[in-house]
Scaffold this active site. Sequence first.
Site, PDB file in Angstrom:
ATOM      1  N   PHE A 190       1.135   6.053   5.658  1.00 11.27           N
ATOM      2  CA  PHE A 190       1.464   6.794   4.439  1.00 11.27           C
ATOM      3  C   PHE A 190       2.195   5.931   3.416  1.00 11.27           C
ATOM      4  O   PHE A 190       2.303   6.292   2.245  1.00 11.27           O
ATOM      5  CB  PHE A 190       2.300   8.041   4.777  1.00 11.27           C
ATOM      6  CG  PHE A 190       3.713   7.741   5.217  1.00 11.27           C
ATOM      7  CD1 PHE A 190       4.701   7.467   4.291  1.00 11.27           C
ATOM      8  CD2 PHE A 190       4.057   7.744   6.559  1.00 11.27           C
ATOM      9  CE1 PHE A 190       6.012   7.192   4.688  1.00 11.27           C
ATOM     10  CE2 PHE A 190       5.341   7.486   6.971  1.00 11.27           C
ATOM     11  CZ  PHE A 190       6.323   7.200   6.038  1.00 11.27           C
ATOM     12  N   SER A 191       2.703   4.787   3.821  1.00 14.13           N
ATOM     13  CA  SER A 191       3.524   3.947   2.942  1.00 14.13           C
ATOM     14  C   SER A 191       2.668   3.055   2.038  1.00 14.13           C
ATOM     15  O   SER A 191       1.945   2.185   2.533  1.00 14.13           O
ATOM     16  CB  SER A 191       4.443   3.062   3.794  1.00 14.13           C
ATOM     17  OG  SER A 191       4.962   1.992   3.038  1.00 14.13           O
ATOM     18  N   PRO A 192       2.740   3.237   0.709  1.00 16.81           N
ATOM     19  CA  PRO A 192       2.006   2.344  -0.196  1.00 16.81           C
ATOM     20  C   PRO A 192       2.374   0.867  -0.020  1.00 16.81           C
ATOM     21  O   PRO A 192       1.473   0.010   0.022  1.00 16.81           O
ATOM     22  CB  PRO A 192       2.380   2.862  -1.591  1.00 16.81           C
ATOM     23  CG  PRO A 192       2.713   4.302  -1.375  1.00 16.81           C
ATOM     24  CD  PRO A 192       3.388   4.343  -0.027  1.00 16.81           C
TER      25      PRO A 192
ATOM     26  N   ARG B  51       0.656  -0.448   3.074  1.00 21.31           N
ATOM     27  CA  ARG B  51      -0.790  -0.592   2.849  1.00 21.31           C
ATOM     28  C   ARG B  51      -1.100  -1.807   1.982  1.00 21.31           C
ATOM     29  O   ARG B  51      -2.123  -2.477   2.173  1.00 21.31           O
ATOM     30  CB  ARG B  51      -1.349   0.680   2.223  1.00 21.31           C
ATOM     31  CG  ARG B  51      -1.605   1.770   3.247  1.00 21.31           C
ATOM     32  CD  ARG B  51      -2.244   2.991   2.626  1.00 21.31           C
ATOM     33  NE  ARG B  51      -1.257   3.925   2.107  1.00 21.31           N
ATOM     34  CZ  ARG B  51      -1.170   4.328   0.852  1.00 21.31           C
ATOM     35  NH1 ARG B  51      -2.030   3.868  -0.047  1.00 21.31           N
ATOM     36  NH2 ARG B  51      -0.241   5.194   0.489  1.00 21.31           N
TER      37      ARG B  51
END
Length: 217
Positions: free
Chosen positions: A11-13, A16
């Site tokens: 979920f972490s930009p 990613r």
Amino acid sequence: MSRPTLYYALFSPPARACIITAKLIGLDLELKPVDFSKKEHCSEEFLKLNPQHQIPVFVDTDGEVYVDSHAIICFMVGKYAKDDQLYPKDLKKRAHVDHRLHYENGVLFQVIIYGGEAELNQRSLTLCHNAYADLEHFLLKGNFAAGNDLSVADVSIHTTLVTLELLIPPDPDRYPQITAWLKRMNLLIPDNEEMNLKGAEALNARIRSCMAENKTK
């Protein structure tokens, strides 16, 4: 250590952005997921790596630990990439890439609401559209965030923007450059739908869940 390790959550930009950069330069990472629902980011083992209990965390083959996605993606390109396109050695080009990275961290990423509010209020909308206007201006100068070459700044901005796009979609008529850039990036990002967009949807769900909970308080 035979290969670098990345501690991450999908979920972490920022996490990613590290995974995508590694894929773009052909770097094989050992991926270690961090389960926030079990508070693994607050565990004694994890805090030895990063006392700030944040992801991503990159552990290189020599055991050196690096934190903050911007530092990590620049380091990975500098050490492991076959060329410097994603993070140029030319100081003029690098300065523009660095500026866009600071923009992502200090302006765009700050728009994302991690649950402190119950709704998208006017201040949030204003901050978002100000950030969009900045990016629209940058993209008038080239196909990518810092000119005509893909860079780590594009990767970092994209992982954040695909989440914001689910919350406050940029109007194609108002932001035509952003709209065209998003289409380009969606084609260039490896495993975009399976990993990047899936992660953005997960963060969107977390944000909306927190907002719903705050409405009942």
